[in-house]
Enzyme design. Sequence first.
Site, mmCIF file in Angstrom:
data_model
loop_
_atom_site.group_PDB
_atom_site.id
_atom_site.type_symbol
_atom_site.label_atom_id
_atom_site.label_comp_id
_atom_site.label_asym_id
_atom_site.label_seq_id
_atom_site.Cartn_x
_atom_site.Cartn_y
_atom_site.Cartn_z
ATOM 1 N N ASP A 31 0.639 -0.901 0.279
ATOM 2 C CA ASP A 31 0.240 0.387 0.095
ATOM 3 C C ASP A 31 1.084 0.836 0.326
ATOM 4 O OD1 ASP A 31 -3.005 0.726 0.462
ATOM 5 O OD2 ASP A 31 -1.533 2.392 1.637
ATOM 6 N N ASN A 86 -12.972 -3.070 1.885
ATOM 7 C CA ASN A 86 -13.685 -2.021 2.915
ATOM 8 C C ASN A 86 -14.907 -1.997 1.594
ATOM 9 O OD1 ASN A 86 -12.729 -1.059 4.228
ATOM 10 N ND2 ASN A 86 -11.742 -0.431 4.184
ATOM 11 N N GLY A 92 -15.466 3.306 4.175
ATOM 12 C CA GLY A 92 -14.119 3.086 3.265
ATOM 13 C C GLY A 92 -13.367 2.827 2.078
ATOM 14 N N GLN A 93 -14.250 2.621 1.234
ATOM 15 C CA GLN A 93 -13.620 2.007 0.159
ATOM 16 C C GLN A 93 -13.105 3.699 -1.040
ATOM 17 O OE1 GLN A 93 -16.295 -0.053 -2.316
ATOM 18 N NE2 GLN A 93 -14.395 -0.785 -3.688
ATOM 19 N N HIS A 99 -10.091 -4.751 -3.801
ATOM 20 C CA HIS A 99 -8.602 -5.777 -3.031
ATOM 21 C C HIS A 99 -8.608 -6.356 -1.734
ATOM 22 C CE1 HIS A 99 -9.962 -1.457 -2.439
ATOM 23 N NE2 HIS A 99 -9.555 -1.374 -0.856
#
Length: 113
Positions: A31, A86, A92-93, A99
């Site tokens: 990330d 999410n 929170g996406q 993913h």
Amino acid sequence: MPDNCLFCKIIRGEIPASKLYEDDDVLAFRDIAPQAPVHILVIPKKHLSGPVAVTEEDERVVGKLMRVGNEIARKEGIPHYRLVFNNGAQAGQTVFHLHMHILGGRHMAWPPG
Ligand code: AMP
């Protein structure tokens, strides 16, 4: 593969990423804004907008996200880790390509924020 999807661009190699694992079905990379000492994303190569878009035909690949994630966590030396999907902006996406987050290397509080 949608032209304007960020993660599809990473899959196509149009945007660089710190890749850890790749096969015909899935890709794993670090990330860009880690929320823990280890923060890795595992994604299907097939474009799915998120968990809500998963259908029966995706079950094998979605299961593979977890199997590959477990192997990556072992290699990263994090026996305790959190797997997060999410679904939707309020959850929170921010990237609308399915993913799985792997987060580890620190204590994880519950409930999440
Ligand atoms: P989510 O908020 O669940 O949609 O997660 C999207 C994740 O993608 C966030 O943790 C971002 O930091 C991460 N991210 C966004 N752009 C990139 C990128 N170019 N490379 C790697 N990770 C990214």
